[in-house]
Motif scaffolding. Structure first.
Motif, mmCIF file in Angstrom:
data_model
loop_
_atom_site.group_PDB
_atom_site.id
_atom_site.type_symbol
_atom_site.label_atom_id
_atom_site.label_comp_id
_atom_site.label_asym_id
_atom_site.label_seq_id
_atom_site.Cartn_x
_atom_site.Cartn_y
_atom_site.Cartn_z
ATOM 1 N N ASN A 2 0.833 -1.190 0.000
ATOM 2 C CA ASN A 2 0.000 0.000 0.000
ATOM 3 C C ASN A 2 0.878 1.254 0.000
ATOM 4 O OD1 ASN A 2 -2.819 0.681 -0.093
ATOM 5 N ND2 ASN A 2 -2.599 1.540 1.953
ATOM 6 N N TYR A 3 0.330 2.392 0.407
ATOM 7 C CA TYR A 3 1.018 3.671 0.264
ATOM 8 C C TYR A 3 2.433 3.660 0.828
ATOM 9 C CZ TYR A 3 -3.715 5.499 -0.554
ATOM 10 O OH TYR A 3 -4.974 5.731 -1.025
ATOM 11 N N PHE A 4 2.576 3.192 2.073
ATOM 12 C CA PHE A 4 3.866 3.319 2.750
ATOM 13 C C PHE A 4 4.948 2.511 2.043
ATOM 14 C CE2 PHE A 4 7.070 2.734 6.009
ATOM 15 C CZ PHE A 4 7.159 4.012 6.556
ATOM 16 N N ALA A 5 4.628 1.293 1.648
ATOM 17 C CA ALA A 5 5.614 0.459 0.958
ATOM 18 C C ALA A 5 6.007 1.071 -0.387
ATOM 19 C CB ALA A 5 5.071 -0.950 0.759
ATOM 20 N N HIS A 6 5.033 1.606 -1.109
ATOM 21 C CA HIS A 6 5.354 2.206 -2.401
ATOM 22 C C HIS A 6 6.199 3.476 -2.233
ATOM 23 C CE1 HIS A 6 3.331 -0.457 -5.173
ATOM 24 N NE2 HIS A 6 2.261 -0.475 -4.396
ATOM 25 N N LEU A 7 6.001 4.192 -1.154
ATOM 26 C CA LEU A 7 6.863 5.339 -0.879
ATOM 27 C C LEU A 7 8.281 4.882 -0.535
ATOM 28 C CD1 LEU A 7 4.380 7.522 1.205
ATOM 29 C CD2 LEU A 7 5.249 8.027 -1.093
ATOM 30 N N HIS A 8 8.384 3.798 0.217
ATOM 31 C CA HIS A 8 9.709 3.240 0.503
ATOM 32 C C HIS A 8 10.414 2.842 -0.785
ATOM 33 C CE1 HIS A 8 12.313 -0.161 2.302
ATOM 34 N NE2 HIS A 8 12.931 0.982 2.459
ATOM 35 N N ILE A 9 9.676 2.208 -1.682
ATOM 36 C CA ILE A 9 10.246 1.795 -2.968
ATOM 37 C C ILE A 9 10.677 3.023 -3.775
ATOM 38 C CG2 ILE A 9 9.632 0.773 -5.202
ATOM 39 C CD1 ILE A 9 7.915 -1.248 -3.529
ATOM 40 N N ALA A 10 9.888 4.083 -3.735
ATOM 41 C CA ALA A 10 10.260 5.321 -4.437
ATOM 42 C C ALA A 10 11.598 5.845 -3.922
ATOM 43 C CB ALA A 10 9.173 6.380 -4.256
ATOM 44 N N SER A 11 11.775 5.798 -2.606
ATOM 45 C CA SER A 11 13.024 6.303 -2.029
ATOM 46 C C SER A 11 14.218 5.445 -2.420
ATOM 47 C CB SER A 11 12.912 6.382 -0.501
ATOM 48 O OG SER A 11 12.924 5.087 0.095
ATOM 49 N N LEU A 12 14.016 4.127 -2.483
ATOM 50 C CA LEU A 12 15.117 3.220 -2.825
ATOM 51 C C LEU A 12 15.514 3.335 -4.297
ATOM 52 C CD1 LEU A 12 13.997 -0.008 -0.932
ATOM 53 C CD2 LEU A 12 15.788 1.594 -0.254
ATOM 54 N N THR A 13 14.539 3.574 -5.152
ATOM 55 C CA THR A 13 14.789 3.611 -6.593
ATOM 56 C C THR A 13 15.018 5.019 -7.110
ATOM 57 O OG1 THR A 13 12.406 3.723 -7.035
ATOM 58 C CG2 THR A 13 13.423 1.533 -6.997
ATOM 59 N N GLN A 14 14.859 6.001 -6.214
ATOM 60 C CA GLN A 14 14.996 7.416 -6.590
ATOM 61 C C GLN A 14 14.095 7.759 -7.777
ATOM 62 O OE1 GLN A 14 19.218 8.206 -7.035
ATOM 63 N NE2 GLN A 14 19.551 8.137 -4.838
ATOM 64 N N THR A 15 12.898 7.215 -7.736
ATOM 65 C CA THR A 15 11.867 7.552 -8.705
ATOM 66 C C THR A 15 10.834 8.447 -8.022
ATOM 67 O OG1 THR A 15 10.769 5.439 -8.196
ATOM 68 C CG2 THR A 15 12.171 5.516 -10.163
ATOM 69 N N SER A 16 9.939 8.999 -8.801
ATOM 70 C CA SER A 16 8.974 9.972 -8.298
ATOM 71 C C SER A 16 8.126 9.416 -7.156
ATOM 72 C CB SER A 16 8.069 10.416 -9.454
ATOM 73 O OG SER A 16 6.933 11.095 -8.962
ATOM 74 N N TRP A 17 8.060 10.176 -6.079
ATOM 75 C CA TRP A 17 7.209 9.785 -4.949
ATOM 76 C C TRP A 17 5.751 9.706 -5.406
ATOM 77 C CZ3 TRP A 17 9.510 8.840 -0.137
ATOM 78 C CH2 TRP A 17 10.814 9.301 0.040
ATOM 79 N N VAL A 18 5.302 10.747 -6.092
ATOM 80 C CA VAL A 18 3.927 10.752 -6.603
ATOM 81 C C VAL A 18 3.727 9.640 -7.618
ATOM 82 C CG1 VAL A 18 2.374 12.034 -8.143
ATOM 83 C CG2 VAL A 18 3.312 13.144 -6.110
ATOM 84 N N GLY A 19 4.680 9.486 -8.524
ATOM 85 C CA GLY A 19 4.556 8.455 -9.548
ATOM 86 C C GLY A 19 4.345 7.076 -8.956
ATOM 87 N N ASN A 20 5.032 6.789 -7.853
ATOM 88 C CA ASN A 20 4.917 5.476 -7.232
ATOM 89 C C ASN A 20 3.599 5.271 -6.490
ATOM 90 O OD1 ASN A 20 7.393 3.494 -7.259
ATOM 91 N ND2 ASN A 20 8.227 5.564 -7.384
ATOM 92 N N LEU A 21 2.825 6.328 -6.300
ATOM 93 C CA LEU A 21 1.496 6.181 -5.704
ATOM 94 C C LEU A 21 0.395 6.177 -6.749
ATOM 95 C CD1 LEU A 21 1.472 8.331 -2.429
ATOM 96 C CD2 LEU A 21 2.128 5.943 -2.763
ATOM 97 N N LEU A 22 0.696 6.606 -7.965
ATOM 98 C CA LEU A 22 -0.349 6.786 -8.968
ATOM 99 C C LEU A 22 -1.056 5.488 -9.342
ATOM 100 C CD1 LEU A 22 1.152 9.443 -11.411
ATOM 101 C CD2 LEU A 22 -0.704 9.723 -9.756
ATOM 102 N N GLY A 23 -0.412 4.351 -9.096
ATOM 103 C CA GLY A 23 -1.048 3.082 -9.409
ATOM 104 C C GLY A 23 -2.320 2.834 -8.617
#
Length: 199
Positions: A2-23
């Motif tokens: 859910n949200y928190f895990a996808h934000l963690h993944i965004a931080s690890l991959t240095q990809t967009s925080w918003v982009g990783n929640l858009l799913g």
């Protein structure tokens, strides 16, 4: 996840925080900017991987009051709960610092977010309730929020009624699943980097 895990993944991959929640929000992927599309695509890949993982299949098969077909929705929220419980095993950044970083990162692209996500980001800016996802109350609120928005939401009530057991069932699921998720994400990131370098 859910949200928190996808934000963690965004931080690890240095990809967009918003982009990783858009799913988790209704968007037309063809209309997304490249950086948001990258995060959206990673979110989709993670969701498919999680849905088909043996640990997820086992979680959905547990005997409980809630219908098996809806347990994946609850699993995503419970995975956030356990990620916060085991946070020190997966991050060198303290939980409060990470939560502040996540909100700051989301605010960068708040104006490129769909309205419902924009409202969520503004709520986070005001209250920063991310740490609450690691509490039983936070899990219940997250489920109730889905119940209010979703036309089949009443089917999640049984999970709320059985919440302590449902959360406990998720611990081993999380411990089996999340390291594999991070390995999968690392592999997808390498593939994306290789594609960019060829391009």
């Amino acid at each position: 996840m859910n949200y928190f895990a996808h934000l963690h993944i965004a931080s690890l991959t240095q990809t967009s925080w918003v982009g990783n929640l858009l799913g988790d929000f209704p968007v037309d992927s063809k209309m997304l900017d490249v950086d948001l599309l990258e995060g959206w695509r990673l979110h989709q890949q993670v969701d498919v991987m999680v849905d088909n993982h043996a640990a997820s299949l086992a979680f959905r098969a547990f005997p409980r009051k809630g219908r098996r077909r809806f347990s994946g929705i609850v699993q995503d929220i419970v995975m956030d709960y356990w990620l916060i419980q085991y946070w020190q095993d997966f991050s060198r950044v303290s939980l409060p610092v990470f939560c502040d970083q996540a909100v700051a990162g989301l605010l960068v692209d708040v104006d490129r977010s769909p309205e419902r996500l924009k409202g969520m980001i503004k709520s986070l800016e005001k209250y920063n309730w991310l740490p609450n996802l690691g509490t039983h109350e936070g899990v219940e609120k997250a489920i109730l929020s889905i119940m209010r928005r979703w036309r089949h939401g009443q089917y999640l009530q049984a999970f709320v009624d059985d919440l302590p057991d449902v959360i406990q069932q998720g611990e081993q699921t999380f411990l089996s699943l999340y390291p594999d998720v991070l390995d999968f994400v690392a592999l997808q990131t390498k593939k994306a980097e290789a594609t960019h370098s060829l391009g």
